[in-house]
Design an enzyme around this catalytic site. Structure first.
Site, PDB file in Angstrom:
ATOM      1  N   ASP A 498       0.856  -1.191   0.000  1.00 35.64           N
ATOM      2  CA  ASP A 498       0.000   0.000   0.000  1.00 35.64           C
ATOM      3  C   ASP A 498       0.892   1.240   0.000  1.00 35.64           C
ATOM      4  O   ASP A 498       1.799   1.370   0.816  1.00 35.64           O
ATOM      5  CB  ASP A 498      -0.904   0.002   1.234  1.00 35.64           C
ATOM      6  CG  ASP A 498      -1.890   1.141   1.198  1.00 35.64           C
ATOM      7  OD1 ASP A 498      -2.950   0.975   0.575  1.00 35.64           O
ATOM      8  OD2 ASP A 498      -1.600   2.201   1.788  1.00 35.64           O
ATOM      9  N   GLU A 541      -4.756   2.156  -4.348  1.00 40.80           N
ATOM     10  CA  GLU A 541      -3.287   2.191  -4.306  1.00 40.80           C
ATOM     11  C   GLU A 541      -2.697   0.912  -3.738  1.00 40.80           C
ATOM     12  O   GLU A 541      -1.509   0.868  -3.401  1.00 40.80           O
ATOM     13  CB  GLU A 541      -2.816   3.398  -3.472  1.00 40.80           C
ATOM     14  CG  GLU A 541      -3.167   3.328  -1.996  1.00 40.80           C
ATOM     15  CD  GLU A 541      -4.518   3.973  -1.695  1.00 40.80           C
ATOM     16  OE1 GLU A 541      -4.735   4.414  -0.565  1.00 40.80           O
ATOM     17  OE2 GLU A 541      -5.381   4.019  -2.611  1.00 40.80           O
TER      18      GLU A 541
END
Length: 620
Positions: A498, A541
């Site tokens: 992430d 993301e």
């Protein structure tokens, strides 16, 4: 897309006339009817109220042609509001009267209304379309011809014949442009935009819709404005620009509420459901889908019932409400089965496969997905074979016609045999050239089918922004490697990555810069792993990394590689001193993991710990 209705309410662009003085003859009556049509500030419901007065006046004076024209316009407004049953009653009563009165324009307009109704109820439309095409040739009024061509363009679009749709829309566009008819041009732009949307060209569609929207606002047509805003939102959704989509839909909803357009509200609720579904907010999406379904079921709009139900079922599956999803699938199946083609079968079966997977019946899920793929392949083959057969039949008929003509000429003109032989030779050369042309065309069609199939297969497994494998592709790879790991007893490690503070990048520098960061990160990962390993965009993301034949301890090496490669990539518009970092959580498949999702969940837990303990680190 709301494309069927726009044409039916964009009618004659003529100067306004007062609506309040009662007409004393049919000429005055028709002037008032025309003025009502071009009063774009009036909502459709207000126009219906005014029409009732005009219809009563025509009936009381026995102005039969005027009564028919008023009822035609009423049917067009009703269908624009998707009051299908009321519109059908007018068509049933007045379509025979238009034929008896030789009112070609009114007849063609009622046939367009019937086409709209038939489309929503999965009934044939081609005979109606053919009849309108024949009648257009008999009409001299250019405005009427343009309107009917525009309506036919929309009709062909609804049956997915974009080639014929473009032909008729282009005919309409030329006439509108020649007449300086801005309203007609804006309607044509809307229809063309919807075709480009189907062809995956949302930027072109948005350009056309924006131009049409200016015209609608210029004339104060709020109903037309609401439809164009709705269609704009669909193209923003296609571009994954959900912020702009929600803005357009919010404006649409406000206009629909002002106009008391319950059909427009239902369409908007459907799209809002789609927006939230695309953003994985399934609870909110489900609420909007349920509100939209009420209206479409009341109107027996089967096409939209299927569309909305598919979205609703997907939300139920994502929320792991398997029983409710299964019940909805059973309710939807009879409606799906009414459609003879495979258009709805594929998404329906894909949801079945997804539900099987939710219930851990992976064998049934796989078999169902294979069936969907085979159906696609069979459809492509069938279409190709049908095209080939049609071309061969045409060739055979032409050849037989030529042969018969040659034989007849030989029997009748014995004295000109030499000349006849020369003619026969010419005909044969033409036939052979025609055969070559057919074979070239067949080859071209087959090549296009193959290219399209490969393109769709590739698009289904790639993230459109970064070019990396998407969530579906990386999860399928993880599942395969999990099975191999279990079978061969080799180590398999999965990691979830992430980007740190990615939301701040989007907020401070814009989504375009955020997209460039995602692309750079994808490049960094790709250059940091082995060819037998794989990564993909897991969502937003987040990224999923699958490392084959790798113990979890080696993840620290991968972390360092990605960090190094990422630092060497420059992203435009980011400050030079801004360092992009990421957090990583990893886990290795162990005996307790009955599915690969168990391992992924453990990796996700480690990711959470990495972020909570300061970010920019790997925990495994």
């Amino acid at each position: 897309m709301r494309v069927l209705i726009v044409f039916l309410v964009l009618l004659l662009s003529l100067p306004s006339f007062p609506l309040f003085a009662e007409a004393t003859n049919e000429v005055e009556f028709n002037e008032e009817l025309i003025a009502l049509k071009v009063d774009y500030a009036l909502s459709p419901n207000k126009k219906l109220e005014a029409l009732e007065t005009l219809i009563l006046l025509a009936e009381s004076n026995d102005w039969r042609h005027s009564e028919i024209r008023s009822q035609v316009y009423k049917a067009e407004i009703l269908i624009s509001l998707e009051q299908i049953q009321s519109a059908q009653k007018i068509v049933d009563l007045y379509l025979p009267r238009t034929k008896a009165a030789h009112l070609l324009e009114s007849r063609a307009r009622l046939q367009l209304v019937q086409i709209t109704i038939n489309t929503t109820q999965n009934k044939p439309t081609i005979d109606l379309i053919n009849n309108i095409e024949e009648n257009i040739l008999l009409i001299e009024n250019e405005k009427v011809v343009a309107d009917l061509n525009s309506g036919l363009g929309i009709a062909f679009y609804t049956i997915r014949n974009n080639e014929s749709a473009l032909k008729h829309l282009e005919n309409a566009r030329k006439i509108y442009k020649k007449m300086g008819d801005e309203i007609g041009l804006s309607e044509t732009l809307n229809s063309l935009a919807n075709i480009f949307s189907d062809e995956s060209e949302p930027d072109i569609a948005i350009q056309y819709l924006s131009e049409a929207l200016k015209v609608m606002r210029k004339f104060g047509d709020k109903h037309g404005e609401s439809i164009l805003l709705y269609n704009l939102a669909q193209n923003y959704i296609a571009k994954q620009d959900f912020e702009e989509a929600q803005k357009s839909l919010a404006s649409t909803l406000k206009l629909n509420q002002e106009l008391d357009d319950i059909a427009g509200i239902a369409w908007t609720n459907h799209s809002l459901g789609l927006v939230f579904e695309e953003q994985n907010n399934y609870e909110k999406a489900l609420l909007y889908y349920q509100q939209a379904l009420v209206f479409f079921k009341d109107n027996n709009d089967k096409t939209n019932i299927i569309n909305v139900s598919l979205g609703k079922i997907n939300c139920l599956i994502e929320l792991e409400q398997s029983n409710e999803a299964n019940q909805e699938l059973l309710v939807l199946k009879p409606i799906i089965d009414e459609y003879k083609d495979e258009y709805w079968q594929a998404p329906y079966q894909r949801l079945n496969a997804k539900l099987y997977a939710l219930n851990n019946d992976y064998k049934a899920a796989y078999e169902t997905q294979v069936e969907v793929t085979n159906r696609f392949n069979d459809r492509y083959k069938s279409d190709a074979n049908n095209d080939i057969q049609e071309l061969l039949i045409k060739f055979d008929l032409n050849k037989k016609a030529n042969d018969n003509r040659i034989l007849q000429q030989e029997n009748e003109l014995q004295e000109l045999r030499l000349k006849q032989k020369q003619k026969e030779s010419t005909i044969w050369r033409m036939a052979m050239a025609f055969a070559v042309l057919i074979m070239v065309l067949i080859g071209y069609l087959l090549q296009r089918i193959l290219v399209n199939r490969n393109h769709f297969q590739e698009m289904a497994l790639k993230d459109h922004l970064t070019g990396a494998p998407n969530r579906r592709a990386i999860l399928e790879f993880a599942e395969r490697q999990y099975q191999l790991s279990k079978r061969n007893r080799t180590p398999l490690t999965v990691a979830i990555i992430d980007l740190d503070f990615f939301k701040s990048i989007n907020d401070n520098y814009g989504h375009d810069v955020g997209d460039e960061v995602l692309k750079a990160f994808s490049t960094a990962i790709s250059s940091s792993i082995r060819s037998q390993d794989q990564f993909g965009r897991y969502g937003g993301e987040e990224w999923l990394l699958v490392l084959t034949n790798t113990p979890v301890e080696d993840v620290s090496i991968i972390f360092e590689r990605i960090t190094k490669n990422l630092s060497s990539i420059e992203v435009d518009s980011l400050p030079a001193g801004l360092k992009i970092t990421f957090s990583l959580g990893a886990a290795q498949v162990d005996k307790k993991d009955t599915t690969v999702n168990k391992t992924i969940n453990r990796a996700d837990t480690n990711l959470y710990q990495a972020k909570e303990s300061g970010r920019n680190k790997a925990i495994f």
